[in-house]
Design an enzyme around this catalytic site. Structure first.
Site, PDB file in Angstrom:
ATOM      1  N   HIS A  42       2.875  17.194   4.501  1.00 48.77           N
ATOM      2  CA  HIS A  42       1.639  16.770   3.839  1.00 48.77           C
ATOM      3  C   HIS A  42       1.855  15.342   3.359  1.00 48.77           C
ATOM      4  CE1 HIS A  42       3.829  17.736   0.068  1.00 48.77           C
ATOM      5  NE2 HIS A  42       4.264  18.780   0.745  1.00 48.77           N
ATOM      6  N   ASP A  85       4.444  26.589   0.696  1.00 43.97           N
ATOM      7  CA  ASP A  85       4.880  25.230   1.016  1.00 43.97           C
ATOM      8  C   ASP A  85       6.207  25.211   1.763  1.00 43.97           C
ATOM      9  OD1 ASP A  85       4.480  22.228   0.476  1.00 43.97           O
ATOM     10  OD2 ASP A  85       6.487  22.554  -0.322  1.00 43.97           O
ATOM     11  N   THR A 106       2.886  17.376  -4.295  1.00 42.88           N
ATOM     12  CA  THR A 106       2.943  18.431  -5.301  1.00 42.88           C
ATOM     13  C   THR A 106       2.717  17.922  -6.719  1.00 42.88           C
ATOM     14  OG1 THR A 106       4.387  19.788  -3.938  1.00 42.88           O
ATOM     15  CG2 THR A 106       4.419  20.215  -6.298  1.00 42.88           C
TER      16      THR A 106
END
Length: 436
Positions: free
Chosen positions: A350, A197, A73
């Site tokens: 991720h 997310d 992020t």
């Protein structure tokens, strides 16, 4: 003489038509950048999304966007807002850390720590403010920091216990931003949403709840477009909608064995600092004289690739970083890094290689300066920065992007071509009146 007059009128009309995009650029339009955290490039393909579909007709779309390496992020958002690779802006993790003192600051607390963000690279907010524009950050990573004595004109930070999926609040936030544009004459606002997310992490990208949050995002896009009309900003506001990274399903037992790194090396004995339990990306500082031993041991671990920082692939754009520790670990897609034995609850994650399709993100844009019904080839997110500078008509700070990659999204692209055409037509006009 009559023929010359007719030619004059035709050529004059052509000059006006050719020059239209150039004259249009004299008015400075406003810009809203919206990021939906973790919105994978294909999340709208298995869900009914009428508003996102309409954006393709009313604006532009990239097939997908490649985030920087790291697919996290804070690093990715800061690349978008600075146009710099991670090795240049040095926001090398979601967590603020110091490998010498073993300091580790959780992500949301890091958002207010200027010493993590202020590394000599100016984000777009500050560059725009220095050229007379008014800017704001609404929850966007990096917006709450101070850059060599300069702060964003208006910055709102998420509270630690902020609920990310409140649709009512999403609409209220849009209303606030629209009032900033229409009532307070802001030129640039960056707006951040923490979904999809959170759902992707908690439930996984294939879970029905992920599809529900995409539908909520789609409704929010519809609400946004209505708000733009209510505030009479249709002809003044450009909007870019993008994300920071994608999401992939985490492989779990009994299908696969977790990567427990302590099986392959004694971390307590060989490492002085580590962040190894954070998705698909890990960093480690070996104890003095132990770098090769650590590297060799991790090379025997399955489902990951270990790098010495000095030998990182150039495409990663990480090797020049002074902050990154000497050892970097990237798990294979879907495998989570586990230093010892920590119960890993995420079903999606991720942090993996940015070349993986599951890490790619979305890009949509619309507004007075964007083409309509235009789909571009994929591009790297680092190129969004010069596009935003072009839209705001400001001189960019030094950056790693290129406007040539994204300017085809705009009306009047190939400005030099338009000017050349106008010059040719003017030559024709002169010929008409000077020819014997």
């Amino acid at each position: 003489m009559k023929m010359r007059l007719e030619l004059f009128l035709v050529v004059s009309a052509l000059i006006c038509a050719t020059g239209k995009p150039l004259s249009k650029a004299t008015a400075r339009n406003k810009l809203l950048l919206i990021s939906f955290d973790g919105f994978r490039w294909d999340y709208d393909q298995d869900v009914d999304t009428p508003n996102l579909d309409q954006l393709v007709k009313d604006g532009v779309k990239a097939k997908y966007v490649t985030p920087p390496m790291l697919t996290m992020t804070s690093p990715s958002h800061f690349t978008t807002i600075t146009g710099r690779w991670v090795e240049d802006h040095e926001v090398v993790h979601n967590m603020m850390f110091n490998s010498t003192t073993n300091l580790k600051v959780p992500h949301k607390q890091t958002l207010s720590r200027s010493e993590w963000w202020n590394n000599g690279v100016l984000p777009l907010w500050i560059t725009a403010q220095n050229q007379g524009l008014k800017t704001a950050s609404f929850y966007y990573p990096g917006g709450g920091a101070n850059y060599s004595g300069q702060a964003v004109n208006r910055a709102l930070l998420e509270k630690f216990d902020h609920v990310d999926d409140n649709e009512t609040e999403w609409r209220e936030n849009i209303d606030k931003v629209m009032s900033w544009f229409s009532d307070e004459d802001f030129h640039l606002v960056t707006l951040y949403y923490g979904e999809p997310d959170n759902v992707g992490h908690a439930k996984g990208p294939d879970h029905p709840d992920r599809k529900k949050i995409i539908q909520q995002i789609d409704r929010t896009i519809g609400y946004l477009r209505g708000a733009i009309s209510r505030h009479h900003l249709n002809d003044k506001l450009n909007v870019i909608i993008t994300s920071d990274h994608g999401m992939t399903t985490v492989k779990k037992r009994p299908l696969v064995d977790e990567i427990i790194l302590n099986k392959y090396l004694n971390l307590l004995k060989l490492a002085s600092f580590e962040i190894l339990d954070y998705g698909g990306f890990g960093i480690l500082t070996p104890r003095p004289g132990k770098e090769q031993e650590v590297y060799d041991a991790l090379s025997n671990a399955p489902n990951l690739t270990v790098y010495k920082k000095s030998e990182l692939p150039e495409s990663f754009r990480l090797a020049k970083s002074e902050r990154l520790p000497p050892i970097v670990i990237v798990a294979d897609l879907g495998f989570n890094l586990n230093s010892r034995f920590i119960v890993y609850v995420n079903r999606g994650d991720h942090g993996y290689h940015n070349g993986e399709m599951d890490m790619k993100t979305i890009f949509r844009a619309f507004g007075p300066d964007f083409k309509k019904n235009f789909v571009s080839e994929p591009f790297d997110s680092v190129h969004v920065y010069p596009l935003m500078c072009k839209l705001l008509q400001i001189e960019p700070a030094p950056h790693n992007g290129s406007l040539s990659v994204t300017e085809e999204l705009l009306h009047g692209t190939g400005g030099s071509t338009a000017r050349l055409s106008a010059a040719l037509l003017l030559s024709m006009l002169l010929f008409v009146f000077t020819a014997p």
